[in-house]
Motif scaffolding. Structure first.
Motif, short mmCIF file in Angstrom:
data_model
loop_
_atom_site.label_atom_id
_atom_site.label_comp_id
_atom_site.label_asym_id
_atom_site.label_seq_id
_atom_site.Cartn_x
_atom_site.Cartn_y
_atom_site.Cartn_z
N ALA A 74 0.83 -1.21 0.00
CA ALA A 74 0.00 0.00 0.00
C ALA A 74 0.86 1.26 0.00
O ALA A 74 0.54 2.24 -0.66
CB ALA A 74 -0.93 -0.01 1.20
N ALA A 75 1.96 1.22 0.74
CA ALA A 75 2.88 2.37 0.77
C ALA A 75 3.48 2.61 -0.61
O ALA A 75 3.60 3.76 -1.06
CB ALA A 75 3.98 2.13 1.80
N GLN A 76 3.86 1.54 -1.29
CA GLN A 76 4.47 1.67 -2.61
C GLN A 76 3.51 2.30 -3.63
O GLN A 76 3.92 3.07 -4.50
CB GLN A 76 4.93 0.30 -3.10
CG GLN A 76 6.10 -0.28 -2.31
CD GLN A 76 6.41 -1.71 -2.73
OE1 GLN A 76 5.98 -2.16 -3.78
NE2 GLN A 76 7.17 -2.41 -1.91
N HIS A 77 2.23 1.97 -3.49
CA HIS A 77 1.24 2.48 -4.44
C HIS A 77 0.55 3.75 -3.96
O HIS A 77 -0.27 4.33 -4.69
CB HIS A 77 0.19 1.40 -4.71
CG HIS A 77 0.69 0.25 -5.53
ND1 HIS A 77 0.87 0.33 -6.90
CD2 HIS A 77 1.08 -1.00 -5.17
CE1 HIS A 77 1.33 -0.83 -7.35
NE2 HIS A 77 1.47 -1.66 -6.33
N GLY A 78 0.84 4.17 -2.74
CA GLY A 78 0.20 5.37 -2.22
C GLY A 78 -1.28 5.18 -1.92
O GLY A 78 -2.11 6.04 -2.24
N ILE A 79 -1.61 4.04 -1.31
CA ILE A 79 -3.00 3.71 -0.98
C ILE A 79 -3.16 3.64 0.53
O ILE A 79 -2.36 2.98 1.22
CB ILE A 79 -3.42 2.37 -1.62
CG1 ILE A 79 -3.36 2.48 -3.15
CG2 ILE A 79 -4.81 1.94 -1.16
CD1 ILE A 79 -3.59 1.15 -3.86
#
Length: 289
Positions: A74-79
């Motif tokens: 989620a952090a990698q995708h900004g979610i």
């Protein structure tokens, strides 16, 4: 914060996991909820999409946020990820704590119609309306127009039914080991008999993904479902995902669009969820970003 009390703030994967508590009017209960803010949303200056994760029987917001391994992807995708609780707490209804698959920890994401449960077992209204509205007001960096949903077991049932009952509200849906056809599964029969009454079969069908998908009309993103072949509940016919696939293939909107992946040897636990969490975040990202 006006609506939420922050019990703790934990650094996680470059972002922040907020452990919150608030008063729910529809549940008549103080409720815990965990919210992961990815790095891009920590300072509140950028809006980010939101993925709701609905947990299974006996769980709380702590289980998946601590053991599901969602935050890294989620952090990698900004979610952002929202982890609600699974039922009202401390209602003290007779029998509420007698079994692990009904009552406390087992709200089934429905609005009960039978007394005493109808007084406050309104998890459907809580997850669909009250909680997100409160969060979007409190956290302006959460984008109310970009929301997806996923879940595990009872929460997989919740994710599928909330998606199918609210066309267009969620950009995508996925599920781990969902109770896919509860009107024909022991868990579902027990829960629906208690919350809706044994004879109210029409109400049962309104909260069964296999029944709902037959007549669904609306946006139809691919549905991703993972089930472990070593899952004892799958073997015991509690989950019945093939019934959902069959119904989807007979429908106008979802023919060939339910991707059921049977994962060899995996069980029903968070070892299973954590192994495929990245896939489900990426599935949501396709529709949220």
């Amino acid at each position: 914060m006006a609506g939420f009390k922050t019990n703790s703030t934990i650094a996680s994967c470059g972002g922040k996991l907020l452990k919150l508590n608030h008063e729910s009017k529809v549940l008549k209960s103080a409720m815990d909820v965990n919210v992961f803010l990815p790095p891009a949303a920590v300072d509140g200056k950028k809006k980010v999409p939101v993925l709701f994760f609905l947990s299974g029987l006996t769980c709380t917001p702590q289980n998946c946020s601590e053991k599901g391994f969602f935050q890294s992807a989620a952090a990698q995708h900004g979610i952002a990820i929202v982890y609600p609780d699974t039922s009202p707490r401390g209602s003290d209804h007779p029998g509420e704590n007698d079994s692990w698959d009904f009552g406390s920890g087992a709200g089934f994401y429905i609005n009960a119609t039978e007394k005493p449960w109808s007084d406050n077992y309104n998890m459907y209204d809580y997850v669909v309306s009250e909680l997100p509205e409160a969060l979007f007001e409190e956290f302006p960096q959460l984008d109310a127009d970009r929301v997806s949903i996923t879940g595990h077991s009872m929460g997989g049932h919740g994710a599928l039914t909330l998606f199918l009952r609210n066309p267009g509200k969620y950009k995508s849906v996925s599920a781990f080991s969902p109770i896919s056809n509860p009107i024909n599964a022991p868990w579902g029969i027990k829960a629906f008999s208690g919350y809706f009454g044994e004879q109210n079969k029409a109400k049962w069908a309104e909260h069964d993904a296999t029944e709902l998908i037959k007549k669904y009309s609306g946006p139809s993103p691919e549905i991703l479902i993972d089930v472990g072949t070593g899952d004892q509940f799958y073997k015991d016919k509690q989950l019945l995902p093939e019934n959902l696939v069959e119904a989807a293939n007979d429908s106008a909107n979802y023919k060939g669009k339910v991707n059921l992946r049977l994962q060899p040897d995996y069980d029903h636990s968070y070892y299973f969820i954590s192994s495929f969490a990245k896939d489900h975040v990426e599935h949501a990202a396709k529709y949220l970003l």
